[in-house]
Write a protein that holds these residues in place. Structure first.
Motif, PDB file in Angstrom:
ATOM      1  N   LEU A 190       0.827  -1.203   0.000  1.00 50.74           N
ATOM      2  CA  LEU A 190       0.000   0.000   0.000  1.00 50.74           C
ATOM      3  C   LEU A 190       0.864   1.258   0.000  1.00 50.74           C
ATOM      4  N   ALA A 191       1.973   1.225   0.736  1.00 46.24           N
ATOM      5  CA  ALA A 191       2.874   2.375   0.752  1.00 46.24           C
ATOM      6  C   ALA A 191       3.413   2.661  -0.644  1.00 46.24           C
ATOM      7  N   SER A 192       3.692   1.590  -1.400  1.00 43.19           N
ATOM      8  CA  SER A 192       4.153   1.760  -2.775  1.00 43.19           C
ATOM      9  C   SER A 192       3.039   2.290  -3.669  1.00 43.19           C
ATOM     10  N   VAL A 193       1.821   1.773  -3.484  1.00 43.76           N
ATOM     11  CA  VAL A 193       0.668   2.234  -4.268  1.00 43.76           C
ATOM     12  C   VAL A 193       0.396   3.710  -4.011  1.00 43.76           C
ATOM     13  N   PHE A 194       0.505   4.142  -2.745  1.00 40.73           N
ATOM     14  CA  PHE A 194       0.236   5.535  -2.385  1.00 40.73           C
ATOM     15  C   PHE A 194       1.403   6.459  -2.697  1.00 40.73           C
ATOM     16  N   GLY A 195       2.546   5.893  -3.105  1.00 37.76           N
ATOM     17  CA  GLY A 195       3.712   6.703  -3.429  1.00 37.76           C
ATOM     18  C   GLY A 195       4.339   7.374  -2.223  1.00 37.76           C
ATOM     19  N   LEU A 196       4.312   6.711  -1.068  1.00 35.88           N
ATOM     20  CA  LEU A 196       4.873   7.298   0.151  1.00 35.88           C
ATOM     21  C   LEU A 196       6.393   7.266   0.112  1.00 35.88           C
ATOM     22  N   THR A 197       7.010   8.259   0.719  1.00 34.60           N
ATOM     23  CA  THR A 197       8.468   8.210   0.890  1.00 34.60           C
ATOM     24  C   THR A 197       8.800   7.087   1.863  1.00 34.60           C
ATOM     25  N   ASP A 198      10.060   6.636   1.847  1.00 33.17           N
ATOM     26  CA  ASP A 198      10.465   5.563   2.752  1.00 33.17           C
ATOM     27  C   ASP A 198      10.257   5.959   4.212  1.00 33.17           C
ATOM     28  N   GLU A 199      10.519   7.232   4.523  1.00 34.26           N
ATOM     29  CA  GLU A 199      10.390   7.684   5.908  1.00 34.26           C
ATOM     30  C   GLU A 199       8.931   7.677   6.367  1.00 34.26           C
ATOM     31  N   VAL A 200       8.021   8.177   5.515  1.00 36.34           N
ATOM     32  CA  VAL A 200       6.595   8.173   5.860  1.00 36.34           C
ATOM     33  C   VAL A 200       6.086   6.732   5.930  1.00 36.34           C
ATOM     34  N   PHE A 342     -10.998  -6.800  17.275  1.00 33.74           N
ATOM     35  CA  PHE A 342      -9.605  -6.622  16.850  1.00 33.74           C
ATOM     36  C   PHE A 342      -9.530  -6.093  15.425  1.00 33.74           C
ATOM     37  N   ALA A 343     -10.373  -6.639  14.542  1.00 37.07           N
ATOM     38  CA  ALA A 343     -10.354  -6.193  13.145  1.00 37.07           C
ATOM     39  C   ALA A 343     -10.778  -4.736  13.024  1.00 37.07           C
ATOM     40  N   SER A 344     -11.808  -4.342  13.755  1.00 38.09           N
ATOM     41  CA  SER A 344     -12.263  -2.943  13.709  1.00 38.09           C
ATOM     42  C   SER A 344     -11.181  -2.002  14.216  1.00 38.09           C
ATOM     43  N   ALA A 345     -10.543  -2.385  15.313  1.00 34.00           N
ATOM     44  CA  ALA A 345      -9.472  -1.557  15.866  1.00 34.00           C
ATOM     45  C   ALA A 345      -8.275  -1.494  14.927  1.00 34.00           C
ATOM     46  N   ALA A 346      -7.982  -2.619  14.242  1.00 28.33           N
ATOM     47  CA  ALA A 346      -6.861  -2.642  13.306  1.00 28.33           C
ATOM     48  C   ALA A 346      -7.100  -1.697  12.128  1.00 28.33           C
ATOM     49  N   VAL A 347      -8.345  -1.651  11.645  1.00 38.39           N
ATOM     50  CA  VAL A 347      -8.675  -0.726  10.549  1.00 38.39           C
ATOM     51  C   VAL A 347      -8.536   0.721  11.005  1.00 38.39           C
ATOM     52  N   LEU A 348      -9.041   1.024  12.208  1.00 41.83           N
ATOM     53  CA  LEU A 348      -8.889   2.375  12.751  1.00 41.83           C
ATOM     54  C   LEU A 348      -7.419   2.740  12.899  1.00 41.83           C
ATOM     55  N   ASN A 349      -6.637   1.799  13.405  1.00 35.81           N
ATOM     56  CA  ASN A 349      -5.202   2.033  13.586  1.00 35.81           C
ATOM     57  C   ASN A 349      -4.514   2.280  12.251  1.00 35.81           C
ATOM     58  N   LEU A 350      -4.929   1.519  11.226  1.00 40.16           N
ATOM     59  CA  LEU A 350      -4.342   1.664   9.890  1.00 40.16           C
ATOM     60  C   LEU A 350      -4.551   3.078   9.350  1.00 40.16           C
ATOM     61  N   VAL A 351      -5.779   3.579   9.491  1.00 37.93           N
ATOM     62  CA  VAL A 351      -6.120   4.897   8.954  1.00 37.93           C
ATOM     63  C   VAL A 351      -5.463   6.010   9.768  1.00 37.93           C
ATOM     64  N   LEU A 352      -5.565   5.934  11.094  1.00 44.08           N
ATOM     65  CA  LEU A 352      -4.979   6.971  11.947  1.00 44.08           C
ATOM     66  C   LEU A 352      -3.459   7.034  11.797  1.00 44.08           C
ATOM     67  N   ALA A 353      -2.826   5.864  11.741  1.00 45.58           N
ATOM     68  CA  ALA A 353      -1.364   5.823  11.623  1.00 45.58           C
ATOM     69  C   ALA A 353      -0.903   6.443  10.307  1.00 45.58           C
ATOM     70  N   LEU A 354      -1.651   6.202   9.227  1.00 39.20           N
ATOM     71  CA  LEU A 354      -1.289   6.801   7.944  1.00 39.20           C
ATOM     72  C   LEU A 354      -1.415   8.317   8.012  1.00 39.20           C
ATOM     73  N   GLY A 355      -2.526   8.805   8.567  1.00 44.89           N
ATOM     74  CA  GLY A 355      -2.711  10.251   8.666  1.00 44.89           C
ATOM     75  C   GLY A 355      -1.630  10.909   9.507  1.00 44.89           C
ATOM     76  N   LEU A 356      -1.279  10.310  10.642  1.00 48.83           N
ATOM     77  CA  LEU A 356      -0.260  10.887  11.510  1.00 48.83           C
ATOM     78  C   LEU A 356       1.130  10.796  10.883  1.00 48.83           C
ATOM     79  N   ALA A 357       1.396   9.706  10.158  1.00 43.46           N
ATOM     80  CA  ALA A 357       2.690   9.574   9.482  1.00 43.46           C
ATOM     81  C   ALA A 357       2.863  10.664   8.429  1.00 43.46           C
ATOM     82  N   LEU A 358       1.800  10.926   7.647  1.00 43.18           N
ATOM     83  CA  LEU A 358       1.854  11.983   6.639  1.00 43.18           C
ATOM     84  C   LEU A 358       2.004  13.352   7.287  1.00 43.18           C
ATOM     85  N   LEU A 359       1.334  13.541   8.404  1.00 44.08           N
ATOM     86  CA  LEU A 359       1.370  14.837   9.077  1.00 44.08           C
ATOM     87  C   LEU A 359       2.708  15.105   9.747  1.00 44.08           C
TER      88      LEU A 359
END
Length: 367
Positions: A190-200, A342-359
């Protein structure tokens, strides 16, 4: 009495032998991993063969070994030798030697902010949802700690804090691994699909994937810079285990269990549960940074290269052990509700972590 002692000594020797054999299995599969890592790109041409790195081989071989040992009845006898925690913590301490202290210092600030926001949000959401679905409070604590901090290690620490049953811990650990294994490959893709830098990408991996071993595997698939940032972010989250566990200890002692005369948790509890390998990680970075600054470039790089090679070996052994320890049976025992939580929390974690990493990590570079 005279017959009992020789019998107990025989059992102890048998147990010790099984632990040794378990370690031998891990070492053999680790050597096979290194063999495949070096030779598959030679045997097969193309980018796919070159892109597959040691975490993939190690986990796959571990799962194959798991299936064979389970079928032959040897898995439970040898599981004492599958020292995932020891291997991964030693590997991460050695990883510190390859990370300049400046990177840790500059990344620690955003990593702490990311860790506090993620852990607070995901933990509280998981605790709330598990309560709504009627899960036992101790299982709620284990699931919340595991999905919000660092998987198995957090679950183990939380289990000690709330005195959870062994079956609850085994279930939570299996659930963590079941979600972490596909994340190793999914998040880098997904990081490759979104074109994220290695650090993000590294910050996203470190903040999102639950186990330290899986974080390291996913970071290694993206690249060295991603691995460095992912490790720092995850180590920062790991360092917050003690705070969360002390809070759980106090909550269960004073609100949930309300045991008469329960001892109030103090600073000793924090130190007991603090993941002390974090100190080794930082110490290795300090020593390596100082050493590279005092010796000639070529000589210093050779020494660090030896530490890096040892680090790879320990991480390979950790990934092999993850595959060997995976259990499918315990996932069936608790029904669909813990899986849904666990699955619901994992999805929330996935989205929040991406937003915070970009920020927090956009524009950050590993020097």
């Amino acid at each position: 009495m005279t017959e009992t002692r020789p019998q107990s000594q025989t059992q102890a020797r048998s147990t010790g032998l099984h632990v040794v054999l378990g370690v031998v299995v891990v070492l053999v599969l680790g050597a096979a991993t290194r063999f495949l890592e070096k030779n598959v790109p030679v045997w097969f041409e193309g980018d796919v063969a070159k892109a597959i790195e040691y975490p993939v081989y190690a986990i796959v071989l571990g799962l194959i070994g798991n299936a064979i040992l389970t079928a032959t009845g040897w898995r439970e006898r040898l599981e004492g030798g599958f020292r995932t925690e020891f291997f991964i913590k030693t590997g991460l301490v050695l990883l510190g030697a390859s990370i300049n202290l400046k990177v840790i210092v500059t990344a620690a600030g955003p990593a702490v902010i990311q860790g506090i926001l993620l852990i607070s949000s995901v933990f509280l959401f998981t605790w709330w949802l598990a309560g709504r679905l009627g899960l036992d409070d101790k299982l709620r604590a284990l699931l919340s700690a595991a999905v919000s901090i660092c998987g198995v290690s957090a679950a183990i620490a939380a289990a000690g804090a709330v005195q959870a049953r062994k079956e609850q811990l085994a279930y939570t650990a299996s659930l963590v691994i079941a979600f972490a294994l596909p994340s190793i490959f999914l998040v880098p893709w997904l990081a490759s699909v979104f074109g994220l830098t290695d650090e993000v990408a590294g910050a996203w991996i470190g903040g999102n994937i639950d186990t330290t071993a899986a974080v390291t595997a996913a970071g290694a698939l993206v690249g060295e810079d991603a691995l460095a940032v992912a490790s720092i972010v995850k180590v920062t989250q790991n360092a917050l285990i003690g705070i969360v566990v002390i809070a759980l200890t106090a909550w269960f002692a004073f609100r949930v269990e309300r045991a008469p005369g329960a001892r109030a948790p103090g600073i000793g509890e924090f130190w007991t549960r603090f993941p002390k390998f974090v100190l080794g990680f930082v110490a290795a970075s300090v020593i390596a940074t100082w050493y590279l600054g005092t010796v000639s470039g070529a000589e210093g790089k050779e020494v660090i290269a030896v530490a890096n090679d040892l680090r790879v070996w320990f991480l390979i052994l950790a990934f092999v052990s993850i595959g060997l320890e995976f259990r499918v049976s315990s996932l069936r025992e608790a029904g669909w509700r813990p899986v849904a939580v666990f699955a619901s929390a994992a999805v929330l974690n996935l989205v929040l972590a991406l937003g915070l990493a970009l920020l927090l990590f956009s524009g950050f570079t590993v020097e």
